[in-house]
Design an enzyme around this catalytic site. Structure first.
Site: not given
Length: 310
Positions: A10, A94, A202
């Site tokens: 991202q 991701l 995270h």
């Protein structure tokens, strides 16, 4: 020369990404059509013609970046370059889902739906404004780990991304992350700045999202990858589908160990990294981690032509 395909996370999203690939390669266009069908919307229109604020929403950015990376993979395949030519695949956060789709572990449709769910679950795990992330430049991982622990107090503050030798990202409760930026500057950091993200990825605050991913990963087929994948949490190659599934669940709250992952791949013979998809952030990190390694970006037809000529 041994190479690895790596896939961005991202922050790499831009309006128009992947469109030149779709225009030049029917197989790349079909990826965007497959994602449109999987999400039951004209998602490609958002990627190519939408506004950046909407595209940057976590539930949109995640499948959009995967679609762009997979379009680049299909374009490479049309030119005779296969994922099986690589020794390893890896992705940043991701980007792991892009890597797994490229290696055949997930279908493109399943990856799109998983990332839409992942994005929504991560966004919903923490009320907007309660969490934060900050990038710190100029301090090593051990120092940042100590600073995060000191800043946490009775809140959450963890090193979320260990990106390269002097770039780490902390994540957690907003007040704790702000304390960490002050402590980092006092410790000599070159920069310590809050990131424009909508949730604290995270870290332990993402536990509800990890639970949601555990549920949805039970509903999709997870196949063994055609080449080993170096996963963020393990920072070493994994091929067993059951282990991949567990590590994807742990990754939601766990650390993106990008520096260690790159070092592991270099230690296992990788001399060239191809960053497949949008942006060039990973290539910059890789050059700071392994100065002797070559990097190449694969995001446009011109990039593919240059790679083939090289």
């Amino acid at each position: 020369m041994s190479k690895a395909f790596v896939f961005p996370g991202q922050g790499a999203q831009t309006i128009g990404m992947g469109r030149a690939l779709a225009d030049a390669y029917p197989s790349a266009r079909s990826v965007f059509e497959e994602v449109d069908d999987a999400l039951d919307e004209k998602f490609s229109a958002l990627i190519w013609e939408g506004d950046i604020e909407t595209l940057t929403l976590t539930e949109n950015a995640q499948p959009a970046l995967m679609a762009t990376s997979m379009a680049a993979i299909r374009a490479l395949e049309a030119e005779g370059v296969s994922v099986s030519d690589a020794s390893f695949v890896a992705g940043h956060s991701l980007g792991e889902y892009s890597a797994l789709a490229a290696a055949g572990t997930f279908s493109v449709a399943d990856a799109a739906q998983l990332l839409r769910t992942r994005g929504l679950a991560m966004q919903q795990a923490v009320p907007v404004g309660q969490g934060a992330m900050a990038a710190v430049l100029g301090l090593d991982f051990d120092t940042m780990t100590e600073i995060a622990a000191k800043a946490a107090g009775d809140q959450v503050c963890q090193v979320a991304n260990a990106n390269d030798p002097s770039q780490n990202v902390v994540s957690g409760d907003k007040e704790a992350v702000e304390r960490a930026t002050v402590l980092a500057k006092e410790a000599g950091a070159k920069r310590a700045l809050l990131l424009p993200v909508s949730a604290p990825f995270h870290c332990a605050l993402m536990a509800p999202a990890a639970d949601r991913m555990a549920e949805v990963l039970e509903t999709v087929e997870v196949r063994a990858p055609i080449v080993p994948i170096v996963l963020n949490v393990a920072a070493e190659a994994v091929s067993d589908p059951a282990e991949i599934k567990q590590l994807l669940i742990r990754q939601v709250t766990g650390q993106v160990r990008w520096k260690t992952s790159v070092e592991w791949m270099v230690g296992h013979g990788v001399t060239e990294f191809w960053e497949v998809g949008a942006g060039k952030a990973l290539s910059g990190m890789i050059r700071r981690i392994a100065k002797e390694a070559a990097t190449r970006n694969i995001g446009t037809p011109e990039d593919i032509k240059a790679a083939l000529e090289a």
